[in-house]
Design an enzyme around this catalytic site. Structure first.
Site, short mmCIF file in Angstrom:
data_model
loop_
_atom_site.label_atom_id
_atom_site.label_comp_id
_atom_site.label_asym_id
_atom_site.label_seq_id
_atom_site.Cartn_x
_atom_site.Cartn_y
_atom_site.Cartn_z
N GLU A 185 -8.37 23.32 -40.73
CA GLU A 185 -8.31 24.64 -40.12
C GLU A 185 -8.90 25.70 -41.05
OE1 GLU A 185 -4.97 27.30 -40.63
OE2 GLU A 185 -3.65 25.54 -40.52
N LYS A 214 6.41 25.37 -41.07
CA LYS A 214 6.56 26.48 -42.03
C LYS A 214 8.05 26.87 -42.14
CE LYS A 214 1.99 28.49 -41.17
NZ LYS A 214 1.53 27.68 -40.03
#
Length: 793
Positions: free
Chosen positions: A54, A191
């Site tokens: 990404e 996360k």
């Protein structure tokens, strides 16, 4: 470039209607703004492992220059596993699958270009329409990876359910994308600023497999290897992880899988400290109402955690991303092995190359350097600098599973492959790719001129040429004509059993059609192949000479190599120099050319005698040549012998005797390298840097200055580049790639033969192009599209 094969029915890298199974191919046909890096293109077309990466980490996740250094490091780590990195982003409104170094730098340095946006699924269309730069999140990276057929994606942390999400409904689009995209996402879990428990529950509801890549079922918490929660599954080796993904593909399942990789152990100790900072950052975001800012929340939180930990979180961030890149690369390698072992490579689709950004070029925004194009009949294209007139054909190759299956007046199970071929077409593609690597301004510089039938093969040739990003305005439709096709039947070992070549269309090509195109474009250079009839070659060569266009002749085969001689004979009295500027015979073709020139009495022509006398070659030249012939063909591999063939087989003598017809001969000698023989006279000799050079055996070069005129003769040997010993070799288009690279160099530098330095550079480029195609299953390697960048690097 096409590639397809059948095992009874089509199953491998499908074409035309079959290639619609590839989402990327279908998007290409709709002229989607997608550019695939040549290295990624080659890997996808040949079943090599690829890892998607990404770019939001680059644009929004880290400060510069750490962002750039991490992106470069991650790509290097992926390469160390044997996989090809494909960093995905949007630049100038174009989707990039694989980035060039300058593009990485552009995204990373947000001080210079602060306008890059963070792209999720909802943002893609708008960002492209407004020609924005954008970093792809997990969500959009999954979309583009799946579109390209990339099976593994490595990143830092997955998005998920935000804290309080049960009330705010704030759930990352990453999770839903894993239900749509058959890609293995390798991350350090979710996360830690998110609600990990609810994220895992939601993934369960969505039916997304969650697999801990560890010795235990512990699900990692980004900065820590343990979140206090467990994954339902675990693996601890890349082969098993790849098997999960491959099983999904076998069953036709459309979802992806999450592989959760704990942060390296040496960073575990600071994990608790970092988590305390995370909790504080989350509290502050709620107090300051930052949590209401949508997609800006995550970058704010990560930046605040970095401030609270005085940079310690950044070091952990980098470590976990590099770790997932390593694991992702290893999984991709094993996946490629599984696909290859089981003959399931139909899931890998050939994709077209880099589409240049030509929006500024004559308003022709749909023309790419090597991607989907449109003929743009309503918008005139610029004149071509290089025209290649020759054969464009479809090659069909059949190979049975066993030789016993042949000869029973029946069909046999086996493999059938279809590819675009034809010497002229291969040369044009190679030249187009190499020229496009110099810059988008050269993406329309090459024009292939060839007749095609009004049949399915003709439509295939036209469409696939367009899909390569090449111009199609030189493809001449012939009503009622059969497109050129070569069908070969191979034995199981690969040897030729039988074949049929239908080449009437190119043999009967009307030279006056090519003449009109020459007059319209007035190119710098025109190349012809030996498939053209002598009559057509006469028309084309004569027109070029009248208009001051240099001609390059590629002999094609021993039998066809002499087809140029009638055109030469018809123009010998018209010029003070050799009619054909360049020719590229191999050793056998050179011999046949010389013998046929003698047979046609061209070596008795007055002009031939005048040129040979003007060369003034004497005993010194013979002595220099004899000394050169004692050199080894390769300084690295003495088993190849020496250059004795120059004298013993009369190669040098034949080449010298052909100089009245060809100014520059590039003689292809296979693993013995390349011999260049050139003749300079008049202004050419005076302007050439060879005028101050002399024989240098160390540089394998013989230079002769005539004592009776200003003529110069140069004969130089260039050793063959070394081919890696562990690679399979495909000789189909290596010679054509060499010629295409020579043509590209001559378009760039018409006087490339006029100095030792420029000649060395040109031959090195051409040999490297041939080397790349030797290692590709395609006739012309897609890697030629990045040749200039590779050589510059």
């Amino acid at each position: 470039m096409l590639r397809a094969s059948l095992r009874g029915t089509f199953t491998h890298q499908r074409l035309t209607s079959l290639r619609k199974a590839s989402s990327l191919s279908a998007a290409r046909e709709r002229r989607a703004p997608i550019d695939v890096h040549p290295e990624v293109e080659d890997a996808l077309a040949t079943g090599k492992p690829v890892v998607a990466l990404e770019s939001t980490i680059i644009t929004h996740g880290m400060p510069y220059p750490t962002s750039l250094e991490t992106a470069q490091s991650v790509e290097k780590i992926v390469r160390s596993t044997g996989s090809i990195p494909a960093t995905i982003a949007v630049i100038g409104g174009r989707i990039k699958i694989g980035l060039h170094p300058a593009e990485l730098e552009r995204l990373a340095d947000q001080r210079s270009t602060p306008t890059a946006v963070k792209l999720s699924r909802r943002d893609i269309g708008a960002a492209i329409a407004l020609k924005k730069d954008g970093g792809t999140t997990c969500c959009s990276t999954l979309i583009f990876a799946a579109l390209a057929g990339i099976k593994v994606f490595a990143t830092g942390g997955l998005g998920g359910v935000h804290r309080g999400g049960e009330n705010t409904m704030d759930v990352s689009a990453d999770l839903h994308e894993l239900t749509r995209c058959p890609v293995g996402l390798v991350s350090a879990g979710v996360k830690s600023i998110l609600d990990i428990r609810r994220t895992l529950e939601y993934l369960e509801t969505l039916g997304v497999p969650v697999v801990s890549y560890a010795e235990t079922h512990d699900f990692p918490a980004f900065y820590s290897g343990r979140s206090g929660l467990e994954s339902p599954w675990r693996v601890n080796d890349p082969r098993t992880a790849a098997h999960i993904l491959h099983t999904h593909w076998q069953l036709g399942m459309s979802n992806g899988a999450l592989f959760a990789v704990p942060i390296p152990a040496e960073y575990e100790a600071v994990g608790s400290v970092l988590q305390e900072a995370v909790e504080q950052a989350v509290r502050e975001s709620e107090e300051q109402h930052i949590s209401n800012l949508g997609k800006a929340v995550t970058p704010w939180l990560l930046n605040r955690v970095g401030e609270l930990t005085q940079g310690k979180s950044l070091a952990s961030n980098v470590a976990l991303i590099e770790n997932t890149a390593l694991v992702g690369g290893q999984i991709a390698v094993e996946y490629a092995k599984l696909a290859g072992d089981r003959h399931d490579q139909g899931q890998y689709y050939p994709v077209t190359g880099i589409q240049g950004q030509l929006d500024e070029l004559h308003g022709a925004s749909d023309i790419g350097s090597s991607g989907t194009t449109n003929d743009l009949k309503e918008q005139p294209l610029p004149n071509a600098s290089l025209i290649v007139v020759g054969c464009a054909a479809v090659d069909i190759t059949s190979q049975p599973l066993t030789d016993l299956d042949l000869g029973h007046q029946s069909t046999s199970p086996g493999k059938v492959s279809i590819s675009l071929g034809g010497v002229g077409r291969n040369i044009a593609e190679a030249a187009h790719r190499v020229l496009s690597s110099y810059g988008s301004e050269f993406s329309t510089a090459t024009l292939l001129v060839s007749p095609v039938g009004d049949d399915s093969f003709g439509r295939l040739l036209s469409e696939e040429t367009r899909m390569l990003g090449m111009r199609t305005d030189g493809l001449i439709p012939v009503h009622g004509g059969r497109s050129s096709v070569c069908s070969l039947l191979l034995e199981r070992s690969g040897g030729l059993r039988a074949g049929v070549a239908d080449m009437d269309l190119i043999r009967n090509m009307d030279g006056h059609l090519a003449r009109e195109i020459i007059l319209a474009h007035k190119p710098k250079l025109l190349a012809v192949d030996g498939n053209l009839s002598p009559e057509t070659l006469k028309v084309v060569v004569s027109e070029c000479l009248r208009n001051g266009v240099d001609v390059f002749f590629e002999p094609t085969s021993v039998v066809k190599s002499a087809s140029i001689l009638p055109a030469i004979a018809g123009n010998l009295n018209q010029l003070a120099w050799s009619p054909i500027a360049f020719a590229s015979p191999n050793l056998l073709e050179l011999t046949h050319l010389y013998q046929q020139a003698q047979f046609l009495d061209l070596t008795s022509h007055d002009r031939w005698w005048q040129v040979l006398d003007g060369l003034g070659l004497g005993s010194k030249f013979r002595t220099d040549l004899d000394l050169l012939s004692r050199r080894n063909a390769s300084d690295q591999d003495t088993s190849r012998g020496n250059l004795g063939f120059l004298v013993e087989k009369g190669v040098a003598q034949m080449a010298i005797n052909l100089l009245p017809f060809f100014r520059h001969l590039v003689i292809k000698c296979g693993d013995l390298g390349v011999i260049v023989v050139s003749h300079f006279m008049g202004d050419d000799a005076a302007e050439s840097l060879w005028s101050t050079e002399s024989t240098n055996h160390h540089r394998r070069c013989v230079v002769s200055h005539s004592s009776t005129s200003d003529d110069i003769v140069v004969l130089q040997h260039f050793p063959a580049m070394q081919l890696p010993s562990d690679v399979s070799v495909n000789t189909t288009g290596a010679g054509d790639s060499l010629v295409g690279a020579l043509l590209a160099a001559l378009v760039q530098s018409p006087k490339a033969f006029h100095s030792e330095v420029s000649l060395q550079r040109m031959i090195n480029t051409a040999q490297y192009a041939a080397l790349l195609s030797l290692q590709s299953p395609l006739a012309v390697s897609p890697l030629l599209s990045s040749l200039y960048g590779k050589l510059s690097h």
